[in-house]
Design a protein around this motif. Sequence first.
Motif, short mmCIF file in Angstrom:
data_model
loop_
_atom_site.label_atom_id
_atom_site.label_comp_id
_atom_site.label_asym_id
_atom_site.label_seq_id
_atom_site.Cartn_x
_atom_site.Cartn_y
_atom_site.Cartn_z
N PHE A 1 15.53 74.91 32.42
CA PHE A 1 15.30 74.41 33.76
C PHE A 1 15.54 72.91 33.82
CE2 PHE A 1 12.52 72.49 36.91
CZ PHE A 1 12.94 73.14 38.07
N GLU A 2 14.98 72.20 32.84
CA GLU A 2 15.10 70.74 32.84
C GLU A 2 16.55 70.29 32.71
OE1 GLU A 2 13.68 67.34 33.70
OE2 GLU A 2 12.10 68.67 33.03
N LEU A 3 17.30 70.94 31.85
CA LEU A 3 18.71 70.60 31.69
C LEU A 3 19.48 70.90 32.97
CD1 LEU A 3 21.01 69.58 29.94
CD2 LEU A 3 21.27 71.89 29.05
N SER A 4 19.17 72.00 33.62
CA SER A 4 19.83 72.35 34.88
C SER A 4 19.55 71.31 35.95
CB SER A 4 19.36 73.72 35.38
OG SER A 4 19.71 74.71 34.47
N LEU A 5 18.31 70.84 36.03
CA LEU A 5 17.95 69.81 37.01
C LEU A 5 18.68 68.51 36.72
CD1 LEU A 5 16.21 69.06 39.45
CD2 LEU A 5 14.40 68.44 37.85
N TYR A 6 18.74 68.14 35.43
CA TYR A 6 19.46 66.93 35.03
C TYR A 6 20.93 67.03 35.44
CZ TYR A 6 21.71 63.50 32.03
OH TYR A 6 22.47 62.45 31.57
N LEU A 7 21.57 68.15 35.11
CA LEU A 7 22.99 68.32 35.44
C LEU A 7 23.22 68.35 36.94
CD1 LEU A 7 24.02 70.87 32.68
CD2 LEU A 7 24.60 68.45 32.81
N MET A 8 22.30 68.98 37.70
CA MET A 8 22.45 69.02 39.15
C MET A 8 22.34 67.61 39.73
SD MET A 8 20.47 71.26 42.09
CE MET A 8 19.58 72.09 40.86
N ARG A 9 21.41 66.82 39.24
CA ARG A 9 21.29 65.44 39.70
C ARG A 9 22.55 64.65 39.38
NH1 ARG A 9 15.08 64.42 37.67
NH2 ARG A 9 14.07 65.05 39.61
N ASP A 10 23.08 64.85 38.18
CA ASP A 10 24.29 64.15 37.77
C ASP A 10 25.48 64.52 38.66
OD1 ASP A 10 25.62 62.34 35.88
OD2 ASP A 10 26.69 64.15 35.24
N GLY A 92 36.52 43.18 47.86
CA GLY A 92 37.90 42.90 47.49
C GLY A 92 38.83 42.77 48.68
N ASN A 93 40.12 42.76 48.39
CA ASN A 93 41.16 42.63 49.41
C ASN A 93 42.08 43.83 49.35
OD1 ASN A 93 40.31 39.97 50.18
ND2 ASN A 93 41.23 39.22 48.29
N GLN A 94 43.09 43.85 50.22
CA GLN A 94 44.06 44.93 50.22
C GLN A 94 44.75 45.01 48.85
OE1 GLN A 94 46.80 44.36 53.42
NE2 GLN A 94 45.30 44.88 54.99
N ASN A 95 44.98 46.25 48.41
CA ASN A 95 45.66 46.56 47.16
C ASN A 95 44.90 46.14 45.90
OD1 ASN A 95 47.92 47.75 48.46
ND2 ASN A 95 48.68 45.69 48.91
N ASN A 96 43.62 45.75 46.03
CA ASN A 96 42.82 45.44 44.84
C ASN A 96 42.36 46.73 44.17
OD1 ASN A 96 41.10 42.54 46.14
ND2 ASN A 96 42.72 42.59 44.63
N LEU A 97 42.41 46.73 42.85
CA LEU A 97 41.82 47.82 42.07
C LEU A 97 40.32 47.55 42.00
CD1 LEU A 97 42.02 50.28 40.19
CD2 LEU A 97 42.40 48.68 38.31
N MET A 98 39.52 48.55 42.34
CA MET A 98 38.07 48.38 42.43
C MET A 98 37.36 49.37 41.51
SD MET A 98 38.06 46.01 44.75
CE MET A 98 36.33 45.89 45.12
N VAL A 99 36.23 48.95 40.96
CA VAL A 99 35.38 49.82 40.15
C VAL A 99 34.02 49.90 40.84
CG1 VAL A 99 34.21 50.13 37.94
CG2 VAL A 99 36.52 49.23 37.99
N VAL A 100 33.57 51.13 41.08
CA VAL A 100 32.26 51.38 41.66
C VAL A 100 31.41 52.02 40.57
CG1 VAL A 100 30.95 52.63 43.41
CG2 VAL A 100 33.25 51.83 43.93
N ARG A 101 30.21 51.45 40.37
CA ARG A 101 29.29 52.03 39.39
C ARG A 101 27.92 52.18 40.05
NH1 ARG A 101 30.07 48.77 33.86
NH2 ARG A 101 28.92 47.18 35.00
N ALA A 102 27.40 53.39 39.99
CA ALA A 102 26.08 53.68 40.54
C ALA A 102 25.19 54.17 39.42
CB ALA A 102 26.18 54.73 41.64
N CYS A 103 23.98 53.65 39.37
CA CYS A 103 23.02 54.08 38.36
C CYS A 103 21.73 54.46 39.06
CB CYS A 103 22.77 52.97 37.35
SG CYS A 103 21.60 53.47 36.05
N ALA A 104 21.27 55.66 38.82
CA ALA A 104 20.02 56.14 39.40
C ALA A 104 19.04 56.46 38.27
CB ALA A 104 20.27 57.39 40.24
N VAL A 105 17.78 56.24 38.52
CA VAL A 105 16.72 56.58 37.57
C VAL A 105 15.94 57.74 38.17
CG1 VAL A 105 14.65 55.77 36.38
CG2 VAL A 105 16.57 54.22 36.72
N ALA A 106 15.75 58.79 37.36
CA ALA A 106 15.02 59.97 37.82
C ALA A 106 13.97 60.36 36.79
CB ALA A 106 15.99 61.13 38.05
N ASP A 107 12.90 60.94 37.28
CA ASP A 107 11.85 61.42 36.39
C ASP A 107 12.13 62.84 35.96
OD1 ASP A 107 10.13 59.14 36.41
OD2 ASP A 107 9.49 59.69 38.43
N PRO A 108 11.86 63.16 34.71
CA PRO A 108 11.99 64.56 34.28
C PRO A 108 10.92 65.41 34.96
CG PRO A 108 11.20 63.17 32.47
CD PRO A 108 11.47 62.28 33.62
#
Length: 139
Positions: A1-10, A92-108
């Motif tokens: 169950f815990e692994l399934s919840l982790y994967l679903m959140r991911d 950024g501007n037009q034609n810029n390569l962009m990196v988006v990084r999101a980090c979430a913290v969740a409780d088991p």
Amino acid sequence: FELSLYLMRDVMLEHAVDLNVRLLRLGALEPATQEELQKRICDDALIFSDCPTSILVELTPVSTSTWNLPASDVACVKRDEFVQPEVGFDVGNQNNLMVVRACAVADPFFPTTAGMLEMPRDESGGYRLVAISTFVNEP
């Protein structure tokens, strides 16, 4: 169950980032602010409790001449601290390569199960989920 919840959140975090990267790429995110992007990711992820205070989103342009990528360690919310890490948000501007990084913290859900006892957790007892995407700003 815990692994399934982790994967679903991911998966839900990855999906929410992908949906909103399209808006960023097309210049359709209004207003194009860190708070608005975080709010939209939370609205689309659905599965995080207290999402707005559990997630940080970083947006960084990458030079195509030097290819200097952001540091490998993704900044995440520190739920046990009043002051949060500073992350960049540059649309950024037009034609810029962009990196988006999101980090979430969740409780088991069941923190004492074998899988959760082995998983690295922060000082508040939560584990980190990270989604990373790239895109090029449309002209």
